[in-house]
Design an enzyme around this catalytic site. Structure first.
Site, PDB file in Angstrom:
ATOM      1  N   LYS A  57      18.696  48.842  47.998  1.00 40.67           N
ATOM      2  CA  LYS A  57      19.566  47.800  48.158  1.00 40.67           C
ATOM      3  C   LYS A  57      18.826  47.357  49.030  1.00 40.67           C
ATOM      4  O   LYS A  57      18.428  48.033  49.955  1.00 40.67           O
ATOM      5  CB  LYS A  57      21.196  48.172  48.798  1.00 40.67           C
ATOM      6  CG  LYS A  57      22.464  47.266  48.762  1.00 40.67           C
ATOM      7  CD  LYS A  57      23.001  47.530  48.686  1.00 40.67           C
ATOM      8  CE  LYS A  57      24.683  46.819  48.676  1.00 40.67           C
ATOM      9  NZ  LYS A  57      26.028  47.186  49.197  1.00 40.67           N
TER      10      LYS A  57
HETATM   11  O1  G3P Z   1      29.085  47.137  49.332  1.00 40.98           O
HETATM   12  C1  G3P Z   1      29.118  44.745  50.134  1.00 40.98           C
HETATM   13  C2  G3P Z   1      30.663  44.790  49.758  1.00 40.98           C
HETATM   14  O2  G3P Z   1      30.776  45.034  48.950  1.00 40.98           O
HETATM   15  C3  G3P Z   1      31.460  44.529  51.359  1.00 40.98           C
HETATM   16  O3  G3P Z   1      32.771  44.618  51.295  1.00 40.98           O
HETATM   17  O4  G3P Z   1      35.249  43.843  51.796  1.00 40.98           O
HETATM   18  O5  G3P Z   1      33.464  44.210  53.212  1.00 40.98           O
HETATM   19  O6  G3P Z   1      33.711  42.071  52.141  1.00 40.98           O
HETATM   20  P1  G3P Z   1      33.821  43.594  51.982  1.00 40.98           P
END
Ligand code: G3P
Length: 219
Positions: A87
């Site tokens: 990633k």
């Molecule tokens: O993995 C990246 C992403 O899915 C993060 O999600 O909920 O922290 O905006 P969030």
């Protein structure tokens, strides 16, 4: 459509895998920290443990933001298992790293995508996945799933093979919107995925079936 779980919690990963619908896992440094995973060797061991649970597609994020650092870290991560997807953040050096890994046959997931232009560049560089953050765009009053639709259209115009991995999913509604639009993958915490199971008419219907069976059979 593929379902990934967005967590570094091994129990949740196992639970989703046991449901029989899990195609992969995405992690990020915040999710690793949330599980209390720190220190280089512990982080690598945790990725190995995740790879032992699922069949493929384990996104492991680099911490370096310079080209050489991303290459070094990415190669170390990729060497852990063929299931690892490196990633890489959507920055200029990241784009170069994506190109490098694509040439070596190492899959990458370009993360922190917030515009169609960023998604276009990542696809051109050869990313296996792009991760547009739906929920975080909604958080600032913009249309997260609208970005997914835009990327679906652009990739469709040119036949890019990069898979659109809708990330920052907050609800089952997000999952269904992404499915309707045609995202290749969603990555979500466990709850929005299991929420898809529920419907009050299913519960009511099942209770009625069981009651009728009991009436007819006496047990
Ligand atoms: O993995 C990246 C992403 O899915 C993060 O999600 O909920 O922290 O905006 P969030």
């Amino acid at each position: 459509m593929k379902f990934f779980i967005d967590t570094a919690n091994l129990e949740e990963i196992k639970e989703a895998y046991d449901l029989g619908i899990l195609d992969g896992v995405t992690t990020n440094p915040s999710l690793m920290a949330k599980e209390g995973i720190s220190g280089h060797e512990n982080v690598l061991a945790h990725y190995r443990a995740i790879c032992d649970i699922v069949d493929d597609n384990v996104s492991a994020e680099v911490i370096a933001t310079d080209y050489e650092g991303m290459i070094q870290e990415g190669e170390e991560l990729a060497a852990l298992s063929p299931k690892i997807v490196v990633k890489i953040p959507m920055i200029k050096e990241g784009l170069k790293a994506i190109k490098y890994f694509a040439a070596k046959g190492i899959r990458t997931n370009c993360t922190l995508i917030f515009s169609a232009g960023q998604a276009l560049l990542a696809a051109k560089a050869g990313a296996a996945f792009v991760s547009p953050f739906v929920g975080r765009l909604d958080d600032i009053g913009t249309d997260g799933t609208g970005l997914i639709a835009e990327i679906v259209e652009i990739y469709g115009n040119y036949g890019f093979e990069t898979e659109i991995l809708a990330a920052s999913i907050r609800s089952s509604k997000h999952i269904l919107e992404c499915a309707t639009i045609g995202a290749d993958v969603i990555t979500s915490p466990l709850k929005p995925i299991t929420s898809l199971l529920n419907h009050p008419l299913t519960d009511k219907g099942l209770a009625q079936f069981l009651a009728d069976h009991k009436k007819a059979n006496g047990k």
